[in-house]
Structures are given as structure tokens and as C-alpha cells.
Design a protein around this motif. Structure first.
Motif, short mmCIF file in Angstrom:
data_model
loop_
_atom_site.label_atom_id
_atom_site.label_comp_id
_atom_site.label_asym_id
_atom_site.label_seq_id
_atom_site.Cartn_x
_atom_site.Cartn_y
_atom_site.Cartn_z
N GLN A 44 0.82 -1.21 0.00
CA GLN A 44 0.00 0.00 0.00
C GLN A 44 0.87 1.27 0.00
N GLY A 45 0.62 2.13 -0.99
CA GLY A 45 1.35 3.39 -1.08
C GLY A 45 2.69 3.28 -1.79
N GLN A 46 3.10 2.09 -2.16
CA GLN A 46 4.36 1.90 -2.86
C GLN A 46 4.10 1.82 -4.36
N ASP A 49 1.82 -1.09 -5.92
CA ASP A 49 0.51 -1.43 -5.38
C ASP A 49 -0.59 -1.34 -6.43
N TYR A 50 -0.49 -0.39 -7.35
CA TYR A 50 -1.48 -0.25 -8.41
C TYR A 50 -1.51 -1.50 -9.29
N ALA A 165 -6.45 3.94 -0.15
CA ALA A 165 -5.52 4.51 -1.14
C ALA A 165 -6.01 4.21 -2.54
N TYR A 167 -6.73 4.19 -6.53
CA TYR A 167 -5.93 4.61 -7.70
C TYR A 167 -6.80 5.21 -8.75
#
Length: 167
Positions: A44-46, A49-50, A165, A167
Motif C-alpha cells: 500500500q502506497g508503494q 501497489d497499483y 488509497a 488509484y
């Protein structure tokens, strides 16, 4: 099997026990959904992650589309021909899977996950009922209630990640 000029007669005996191939091919496909959700949570957030979330959504949608095909395939061998509930179930699962696939590709991850959760929950509820009615293999009455929660919990984790988070 009896084959003549007018058609073919099949006699089938199904066991209530879950066959070992159903265990392998039932639980095996749930693993990438669980691993993908866990990886999306962990990453998450790296930067990746998408892609992890997208792959997981695409994969989960493809499995739901496959499950729609299972309903249609079994309907070809249903005594008396396909039932209305088999066709409706197939169309609903296919529609949810296709819509989730399109939403995932368009970047609407939350909507895609919600559609997948709805589809997998439907399979968990409908298949045991359909098994008792002879519309899916009898073993699905025992398999789906223990198989589908894996996907549902994994997708719930992915939904939480995307709400935190998106996208």
C-alpha cells in the motif's frame, strides 16, 4: 451411455463428497486472489501497489467469468435441458464479471471490487441451492461455502486497501 440415431442417454452418479480435483481446482484459483489482496495491503502506497491490485482484480474477474461458464456448461447436461435459474445465474455472474473487468481497466477499482464481492457472494449462496436442485454438481453444496469465503475475505481486504488509497 446409450447412443442411438436420435441422441444419447447418460446415466450419472454423483457423490456428495468433494472430489480431490475439485479441491485442487477449487481452492487453487483462490490462492492468487488471497495473495494479491495481501500483497496490495502490504505494498500500500508503494509504486507496485497499483499493478498488484489491478492484476488481482483482473484475475478475480476472470475466475468469476469462468464460474459463469461452469453454470452454462452444466446446463447442457441437466436432465430436461437448461433451467431458467441456470441461465439467469450464468447471465448475472457473467454480467458482474464483465462489468468488474471493465471497471478495473477504467481505473474504478472500488466499483470493480464491489461487483466481484457481489458475484462471489452470489456463488456462495446460489450454488448449494442449485446443487440440491441438480443444476450444478452435488459436491458444490459442500465446496462453495468453504471456497468462496476465501475470495470474499480477500476482496474485502482489497476493497479496504482501495478505499484507503484509491488509484
Amino acid at each position: 451411455m446409450l447412443d442411438d440415431a436420435t441422441g444419447r442417454t447418460l446415466s450419472v452418479h454423483e457423490t456428495r463428497r468433494i472430489p480431490w480435483l475439485d479441491i485442487v481446482f477449487g481452492f487453487g484459483p483462490m490462492v492468487p486472489i488471497a495473495v494479491g489482496a495481501a500483497a496490495a495491503w502490504w505494498l500500500q502506497g508503494q509504486p507496485l501497489d497499483y499493478l498488484v491490485a489491478l492484476f488481482t482484480l483482473l484475475y478475480a474477474a476472470s475466475i468469476l467469468l469462468f464460474l459463469a461458464g461452469v453454470h452454462r456448461g452444466v446446463s447442457f447436461r441437466t436432465e430436461g435441458g437448461p433451467s431458467l435459474s441456470q441461465i439467469v445465474t450464468m447471465l448475472v455472474l457473467y454480467g458482474l464479471g464483465l462489468a468488474a473487468l471493465l471497471c478495473a481497466v477504467m481505473g474504478k477499482a472500488v466499483v470493480a471490487v464491489a461487483l466481484l464481492i457481489l458475484g462471489y457472494a452470489a456463488v456462495m449462496v446460489i450454488d448449494p441451492i442449485a446443487a440440491r436442485a441438480g443444476e450444478v454438481p452435488l459436491a458444490h453444496a459442500r465446496l462453495r461455502p468453504i471456497q468462496m469465503p476465501i475470495a470474499l475475505v480477500s476482496l474485502a481486504v482489497l476493497l479496504w486497501v482501495k478505499l484507503v488509497a484509491p488509484y
